[in-house]
Design a protein around this motif. Structure first.
Motif, PDB file in Angstrom:
ATOM      1  N   VAL A   1     -34.281 -21.786 -57.013  1.00 43.98           N
ATOM      2  CA  VAL A   1     -35.147 -20.595 -57.088  1.00 43.98           C
ATOM      3  C   VAL A   1     -35.592 -20.352 -58.531  1.00 43.98           C
ATOM      4  CG1 VAL A   1     -35.201 -18.076 -56.757  1.00 43.98           C
ATOM      5  CG2 VAL A   1     -34.033 -19.536 -55.079  1.00 43.98           C
ATOM      6  N   GLY A   2     -34.708 -20.647 -59.485  1.00 43.39           N
ATOM      7  CA  GLY A   2     -34.993 -20.337 -60.898  1.00 43.39           C
ATOM      8  C   GLY A   2     -35.870 -21.367 -61.596  1.00 43.39           C
ATOM      9  N   LEU A   3     -36.111 -22.528 -60.972  1.00 45.01           N
ATOM     10  CA  LEU A   3     -36.933 -23.560 -61.623  1.00 45.01           C
ATOM     11  C   LEU A   3     -38.243 -22.944 -62.103  1.00 45.01           C
ATOM     12  CD1 LEU A   3     -36.656 -26.531 -59.072  1.00 45.01           C
ATOM     13  CD2 LEU A   3     -35.489 -26.331 -61.287  1.00 45.01           C
ATOM     14  N   PHE A   4     -38.634 -23.235 -63.352  1.00 46.51           N
ATOM     15  CA  PHE A   4     -39.843 -22.603 -63.883  1.00 46.51           C
ATOM     16  C   PHE A   4     -40.488 -23.485 -64.949  1.00 46.51           C
ATOM     17  CE2 PHE A   4     -42.041 -20.034 -67.063  1.00 46.51           C
ATOM     18  CZ  PHE A   4     -42.973 -19.398 -66.239  1.00 46.51           C
ATOM     19  N   ASN A   5     -41.803 -23.553 -64.910  1.00 48.54           N
ATOM     20  CA  ASN A   5     -42.542 -24.284 -65.940  1.00 48.54           C
ATOM     21  C   ASN A   5     -43.853 -23.552 -66.225  1.00 48.54           C
ATOM     22  OD1 ASN A   5     -44.003 -26.020 -67.538  1.00 48.54           O
ATOM     23  ND2 ASN A   5     -43.598 -27.851 -66.297  1.00 48.54           N
TER      24      ASN A   5
ATOM     25  N   ALA B   1     -35.399 -41.637 -68.027  1.00 45.93           N
ATOM     26  CA  ALA B   1     -36.414 -40.573 -67.982  1.00 45.93           C
ATOM     27  C   ALA B   1     -35.727 -39.206 -68.006  1.00 45.93           C
ATOM     28  CB  ALA B   1     -37.245 -40.707 -66.710  1.00 45.93           C
ATOM     29  N   LYS B   2     -36.512 -38.168 -68.272  1.00 47.08           N
ATOM     30  CA  LYS B   2     -36.014 -36.778 -68.185  1.00 47.08           C
ATOM     31  C   LYS B   2     -36.940 -35.963 -67.300  1.00 47.08           C
ATOM     32  CE  LYS B   2     -39.399 -34.856 -70.825  1.00 47.08           C
ATOM     33  NZ  LYS B   2     -40.451 -33.997 -70.279  1.00 47.08           N
ATOM     34  N   ILE B   3     -36.400 -34.894 -66.748  1.00 44.68           N
ATOM     35  CA  ILE B   3     -37.245 -33.854 -66.160  1.00 44.68           C
ATOM     36  C   ILE B   3     -36.936 -32.556 -66.902  1.00 44.68           C
ATOM     37  CG2 ILE B   3     -37.532 -34.852 -63.849  1.00 44.68           C
ATOM     38  CD1 ILE B   3     -35.199 -33.114 -62.874  1.00 44.68           C
ATOM     39  N   ASN B   4     -37.815 -31.568 -66.770  1.00 41.34           N
ATOM     40  CA  ASN B   4     -37.544 -30.240 -67.340  1.00 41.34           C
ATOM     41  C   ASN B   4     -37.267 -29.284 -66.188  1.00 41.34           C
ATOM     42  OD1 ASN B   4     -39.810 -31.656 -69.045  1.00 41.34           O
ATOM     43  ND2 ASN B   4     -38.705 -30.348 -70.460  1.00 41.34           N
ATOM     44  N   LEU B   5     -36.069 -28.735 -66.159  1.00 40.32           N
ATOM     45  CA  LEU B   5     -35.705 -27.778 -65.104  1.00 40.32           C
ATOM     46  C   LEU B   5     -36.278 -26.400 -65.411  1.00 40.32           C
ATOM     47  CD1 LEU B   5     -31.935 -28.774 -64.708  1.00 40.32           C
ATOM     48  CD2 LEU B   5     -33.852 -29.489 -63.260  1.00 40.32           C
ATOM     49  N   PHE B   6     -36.628 -26.212 -66.672  1.00 41.50           N
ATOM     50  CA  PHE B   6     -37.170 -24.927 -67.129  1.00 41.50           C
ATOM     51  C   PHE B   6     -38.028 -25.212 -68.347  1.00 41.50           C
ATOM     52  CE2 PHE B   6     -37.201 -21.224 -69.825  1.00 41.50           C
ATOM     53  CZ  PHE B   6     -37.305 -20.158 -68.946  1.00 41.50           C
ATOM     54  N   LEU B   7     -39.165 -24.524 -68.449  1.00 44.60           N
ATOM     55  CA  LEU B   7     -39.982 -24.657 -69.674  1.00 44.60           C
ATOM     56  C   LEU B   7     -40.799 -23.380 -69.869  1.00 44.60           C
ATOM     57  CD1 LEU B   7     -42.011 -27.842 -70.702  1.00 44.60           C
ATOM     58  CD2 LEU B   7     -42.524 -25.559 -71.532  1.00 44.60           C
ATOM     59  N   GLU B   8     -40.448 -22.636 -70.874  1.00 46.40           N
ATOM     60  CA  GLU B   8     -41.212 -21.430 -71.236  1.00 46.40           C
ATOM     61  C   GLU B   8     -41.787 -21.629 -72.630  1.00 46.40           C
ATOM     62  OE1 GLU B   8     -43.213 -19.192 -70.769  1.00 46.40           O
ATOM     63  OE2 GLU B   8     -42.066 -17.504 -69.940  1.00 46.40           O
ATOM     64  N   VAL B   9     -43.025 -21.158 -72.832  1.00 48.66           N
ATOM     65  CA  VAL B   9     -43.671 -21.281 -74.136  1.00 48.66           C
ATOM     66  C   VAL B   9     -43.586 -19.922 -74.820  1.00 48.66           C
ATOM     67  CG1 VAL B   9     -45.788 -21.920 -75.332  1.00 48.66           C
ATOM     68  CG2 VAL B   9     -45.216 -23.013 -73.153  1.00 48.66           C
ATOM     69  N   LEU B  10     -43.063 -19.900 -76.042  1.00 50.74           N
ATOM     70  CA  LEU B  10     -42.827 -18.617 -76.716  1.00 50.74           C
ATOM     71  C   LEU B  10     -44.000 -18.226 -77.600  1.00 50.74           C
ATOM     72  CD1 LEU B  10     -39.075 -19.066 -77.744  1.00 50.74           C
ATOM     73  CD2 LEU B  10     -40.030 -18.235 -75.586  1.00 50.74           C
ATOM     74  N   ASN B  11     -44.419 -19.104 -78.492  1.00 52.91           N
ATOM     75  CA  ASN B  11     -45.512 -18.769 -79.396  1.00 52.91           C
ATOM     76  C   ASN B  11     -46.085 -20.011 -80.049  1.00 52.91           C
ATOM     77  OD1 ASN B  11     -42.669 -18.007 -80.754  1.00 52.91           O
ATOM     78  ND2 ASN B  11     -43.973 -19.139 -82.210  1.00 52.91           N
ATOM     79  N   LYS B  12     -47.281 -19.843 -80.618  1.00 49.63           N
ATOM     80  CA  LYS B  12     -47.901 -20.950 -81.358  1.00 49.63           C
ATOM     81  C   LYS B  12     -47.493 -20.836 -82.816  1.00 49.63           C
ATOM     82  CE  LYS B  12     -52.152 -23.455 -81.960  1.00 49.63           C
ATOM     83  NZ  LYS B  12     -53.540 -23.633 -81.671  1.00 49.63           N
ATOM     84  N   ARG B  13     -47.120 -21.951 -83.411  1.00 47.91           N
ATOM     85  CA  ARG B  13     -46.657 -21.939 -84.796  1.00 47.91           C
ATOM     86  C   ARG B  13     -47.818 -22.249 -85.741  1.00 47.91           C
ATOM     87  NH1 ARG B  13     -41.243 -25.159 -84.791  1.00 47.91           N
ATOM     88  NH2 ARG B  13     -42.423 -26.496 -86.190  1.00 47.91           N
TER      89      ARG B  13
END
Ligand code: ATP
Length: 291
Positions: free
Chosen positions: A215-219, A10-22
């Motif tokens: 502290v930096g974890l972000f989704n 399995a994986k986890i995401n330590l960070f996930l930011e959405v930039l734009n819709k394509r």
């Protein structure tokens, strides 16, 4: 070789930011994938049946056993390019919670692409398998790399990161089904000035700065999910109270994880969660392996 047995992690995401819709409807993201030591086991076996008569068994029986299973799609994809690939039996021993934001389906698909390449001597390299994987799902290529990686594009353009220190991870899944497309459709895109910077988390990973990483974890996907799914928000609050560096939802949910030091005794904290599916695991350096 007639059969092969694989572990698909399995994986986890330590960070996930959405930039734009394509224009194609997908979203460009920046994410940090991290493999964890929780795996499904798959056995893939050649059979003498007609080419498209695959048979899938899954224990427990929690995923579709037909053409809708990502492993079936993985075999079909290779069959469309390599006619010598015949019908297979696929046995899946599932441990990774389904629809959990832990990439279970993607990891299974990567494992089956790998298996077919071995069983039928297709001679494909890992980058070539990864390219086939990207046609099945944005997360699939990551499992050929495993460990820690920065994902750009739709998550399929990968740069490996060096994880300085392993850490333990508590995973807690509330058992609700969250549809990834629904989460993305309801997402409010951040303004450029509001975007979180992936480089901060990447640096913490590579320099082994666990408290700072916590502290930096972000989704970005939490904004929608925590409002719409109170059980996920409650679990995140409860998990935040345990001894940990930080707590976050993985992918589009519903699994929530927290990072803990290897030395912490957190058994009682996990028991207190009253969550049907919660356990302690650990960072891993691979996405799949032959068992
Ligand atoms: P991701 O984190 O990649 O978005 P996820 O962990 O949220 O994925 P999965 O467990 O991969 O979700 O399941 C997503 C959907 O795929 C479910 O509806 C599930 O029924 C379906 N699916 C098809 N094949 C599989 C498989 N082999 N394992 C798990 N789910 C599968």
């Amino acid at each position: 070789m007639e059969e092969i047995r694989l572990r698909a992690f399995a994986k986890i995401n330590l960070f996930l930011e959405v930039l734009n819709k394509r224009p194609d409807g997908y979203h460009d993201i920046e994410t940090i994938f991290q493999s964890v030591n929780l795996h499904d086991t798959l056995v893939v076996r050649k059979t003498g049946r007609r080419p498209h008569q695959h048979m899938i068994r899954c224990n427990p029986d929690v995923v579709p056993l037909n053409q809708n299973n990502l492993t079936w799609k993985a075999v079909s994809l290779l069959q469309s390019c390599y006619p010598q690939v015949g019908a297979v039996d696929i046995e899946i021993q599932k441990r990774i919670p389904v629809s959990g934001g832990l990439g279970g389906g993607s990891s299974n698909a990567a494992a089956v692409l790998f298996a077919i390449n071995e069983l039928y001597d297709l001679g494909l390299t890992l980058p070539q398998l990864s390219l086939f994987g990207s046609k099945l799902g944005a997360d699939v290529p990551f499992f050929f790399l495993g460990g820690t990686a920065l994902g750009r594009g739709i998550g399929d353009q990968l740069t490996p990161l060096q994880l300085m220190h392993n850490f333990d991870v508590i995973l807690a899944n509330p058992g609700v089904h969250i549809s990834t497309p629904t989460v993305f459709q309801n997402l409010k895109l951040p303004l450029t000035s509001e975007r979180q910077d992936v480089r901060i988390v990447a640096r913490c990973v590579e320099q082994g700065l666990l408290p700072e990483l916590g502290v930096g974890l972000f989704n970005r996907l939490e904004e929608f999910v925590l409002v719409e799914y109170p059980s996920v928000a409650r679990l995140k609050r409860e998990l935040s109270r345990t001894v940990s560096y930080g707590t976050l939802m993985s992918g589009s949910g519903a699994t929530v994880f927290s990072l803990v030091a290897e030395t912490e005794d957190i058994r009682s904290s996990i028991d207190v969660l009253q969550c049907p599916s919660s356990f302690r695991t650990r960072t891993a350096s691979i996405g799949l392996e032959i068992a």
